[in-house]
Design a protein around this motif. Structure first.
Motif, PDB file in Angstrom:
ATOM      1  N   ILE A  77       9.295   3.162 -44.719  1.00 54.25           N
ATOM      2  CA  ILE A  77       8.854   4.386 -44.045  1.00 54.25           C
ATOM      3  C   ILE A  77      10.032   5.113 -43.388  1.00 54.25           C
ATOM      4  O   ILE A  77      10.088   6.335 -43.368  1.00 54.25           O
ATOM      5  N   GLY A  78      10.992   4.351 -42.887  1.00 51.54           N
ATOM      6  CA  GLY A  78      12.142   4.944 -42.215  1.00 51.54           C
ATOM      7  C   GLY A  78      12.987   5.833 -43.108  1.00 51.54           C
ATOM      8  O   GLY A  78      13.684   6.719 -42.617  1.00 51.54           O
ATOM      9  N   PHE A  79      12.946   5.625 -44.402  1.00 52.89           N
ATOM     10  CA  PHE A  79      13.755   6.435 -45.312  1.00 52.89           C
ATOM     11  C   PHE A  79      12.951   7.459 -46.097  1.00 52.89           C
ATOM     12  O   PHE A  79      13.518   8.226 -46.878  1.00 52.89           O
ATOM     13  N   VAL A  80      11.646   7.502 -45.897  1.00 52.37           N
ATOM     14  CA  VAL A  80      10.827   8.526 -46.561  1.00 52.37           C
ATOM     15  C   VAL A  80      11.281   9.933 -46.145  1.00 52.37           C
ATOM     16  O   VAL A  80      11.446  10.804 -47.010  1.00 52.37           O
ATOM     17  N   PRO A  81      11.537  10.199 -44.858  1.00 51.46           N
ATOM     18  CA  PRO A  81      12.007  11.544 -44.489  1.00 51.46           C
ATOM     19  C   PRO A  81      13.343  11.902 -45.155  1.00 51.46           C
ATOM     20  O   PRO A  81      13.559  13.052 -45.538  1.00 51.46           O
ATOM     21  N   TYR A  82      14.215  10.941 -45.311  1.00 52.82           N
ATOM     22  CA  TYR A  82      15.499  11.199 -45.959  1.00 52.82           C
ATOM     23  C   TYR A  82      15.283  11.683 -47.390  1.00 52.82           C
ATOM     24  O   TYR A  82      15.856  12.692 -47.808  1.00 52.82           O
ATOM     25  N   SER A 103      20.255   7.770 -51.264  1.00 52.17           N
ATOM     26  CA  SER A 103      19.534   6.863 -50.364  1.00 52.17           C
ATOM     27  C   SER A 103      20.213   5.496 -50.353  1.00 52.17           C
ATOM     28  O   SER A 103      20.413   4.899 -49.292  1.00 52.17           O
ATOM     29  N   PHE A 104      20.574   5.016 -51.538  1.00 51.16           N
ATOM     30  CA  PHE A 104      21.269   3.736 -51.637  1.00 51.16           C
ATOM     31  C   PHE A 104      22.628   3.794 -50.942  1.00 51.16           C
ATOM     32  O   PHE A 104      22.994   2.877 -50.197  1.00 51.16           O
ATOM     33  N   ASN A 130      14.968   0.478 -48.148  1.00 52.24           N
ATOM     34  CA  ASN A 130      15.350   1.844 -47.762  1.00 52.24           C
ATOM     35  C   ASN A 130      15.451   2.761 -48.968  1.00 52.24           C
ATOM     36  O   ASN A 130      15.008   3.912 -48.916  1.00 52.24           O
ATOM     37  N   THR A 131      16.029   2.264 -50.053  1.00 47.68           N
ATOM     38  CA  THR A 131      16.138   3.061 -51.275  1.00 47.68           C
ATOM     39  C   THR A 131      14.749   3.374 -51.821  1.00 47.68           C
ATOM     40  O   THR A 131      14.484   4.503 -52.254  1.00 47.68           O
ATOM     41  N   LEU A 132      13.854   2.404 -51.770  1.00 46.64           N
ATOM     42  CA  LEU A 132      12.467   2.634 -52.180  1.00 46.64           C
ATOM     43  C   LEU A 132      11.840   3.730 -51.319  1.00 46.64           C
ATOM     44  O   LEU A 132      11.163   4.623 -51.827  1.00 46.64           O
ATOM     45  N   GLY A 133      12.084   3.693 -50.015  1.00 45.32           N
ATOM     46  CA  GLY A 133      11.565   4.728 -49.120  1.00 45.32           C
ATOM     47  C   GLY A 133      12.103   6.104 -49.465  1.00 45.32           C
ATOM     48  O   GLY A 133      11.368   7.090 -49.459  1.00 45.32           O
ATOM     49  N   GLY A 134      13.397   6.194 -49.780  1.00 46.98           N
ATOM     50  CA  GLY A 134      13.979   7.468 -50.192  1.00 46.98           C
ATOM     51  C   GLY A 134      13.335   7.988 -51.468  1.00 46.98           C
ATOM     52  O   GLY A 134      13.070   9.187 -51.604  1.00 46.98           O
ATOM     53  N   CYS A 135      13.053   7.092 -52.401  1.00 49.20           N
ATOM     54  CA  CYS A 135      12.400   7.483 -53.663  1.00 49.20           C
ATOM     55  C   CYS A 135      10.969   7.962 -53.419  1.00 49.20           C
ATOM     56  O   CYS A 135      10.525   8.946 -54.024  1.00 49.20           O
ATOM     57  N   ILE A 136      10.261   7.295 -52.530  1.00 52.01           N
ATOM     58  CA  ILE A 136       8.902   7.732 -52.181  1.00 52.01           C
ATOM     59  C   ILE A 136       8.955   9.107 -51.515  1.00 52.01           C
ATOM     60  O   ILE A 136       8.137   9.987 -51.800  1.00 52.01           O
TER      61      ILE A 136
END
Length: 153
Positions: A77-82, A103-104, A130-136
């Motif tokens: 969730i922390g990287f979804v905004p990114y 993201s990675f 985190n990379t998964l969150g960025g992709c989402i």
């Protein structure tokens, strides 16, 4: 989307992106309630993929579901905004793979910084999550903005 609307969306996205990055830096390096203290002085790291994810899922009843959620879900969730804001701040279209790579890269920078500064822990599983969150986040961006563009055509 009209030019004025695109400019407004890009401006608002840049403001939120800046605030997001400030919050991210605080949480990753300075939030003492999350174990981010430079006084600890010892190296904590995990270089084996899926080790901590598996540990959290295997021992979820001993660890507690709330702590499992905060660690695993929080990293995603922390990287979804990114992932959602990064393509929104640019004029040119940004591909899924570019967002995934960025993201990675950001996560790698954070994890190596945590290792060098001895703040928190360097964990390859955090990089995966985190990379998964960025992709989402990119998926959300695409559904909101790119899908609307295609429907308008």
């Amino acid at each position: 989307m009209k030019k004025e609307t695109e400019k407004y969306v890009r401006f608002v996205s840049r403001v939120f992106f800046g605030l997001y990055l400030l919050l991210l830096v605080y949480l990753m390096f300075f939030a003492e309630e999350w174990g981010r203290s430079m006084l600890e002085g010892d190296y904590r790291y995990n270089l084996m993929p899926f080790r901590e994810i598996r540990r959290y899922l295997t021992y979820h009843s001993q660890i507690g579901p709330w702590r499992v959620f905060w660690n695993l879900g929080g990293n995603v969730i922390g990287f979804v905004p990114y992932g959602a804001l990064l393509p929104a701040i640019r004029r040119k279209k940004m591909s899924f793979w570019k967002v995934a790579l960025l993201s990675f890269e950001l996560t790698l920078f954070i994890e190596i910084s945590q290792l060098i500064l001895r703040v928190g822990s360097c964990d390859v599983d955090d990089m995966i999550l985190n990379t998964l969150g960025g992709c989402i986040g990119y998926g959300i961006y695409w559904m909101v903005f790119c899908k609307k563009r295609k429907e308008a055509l």
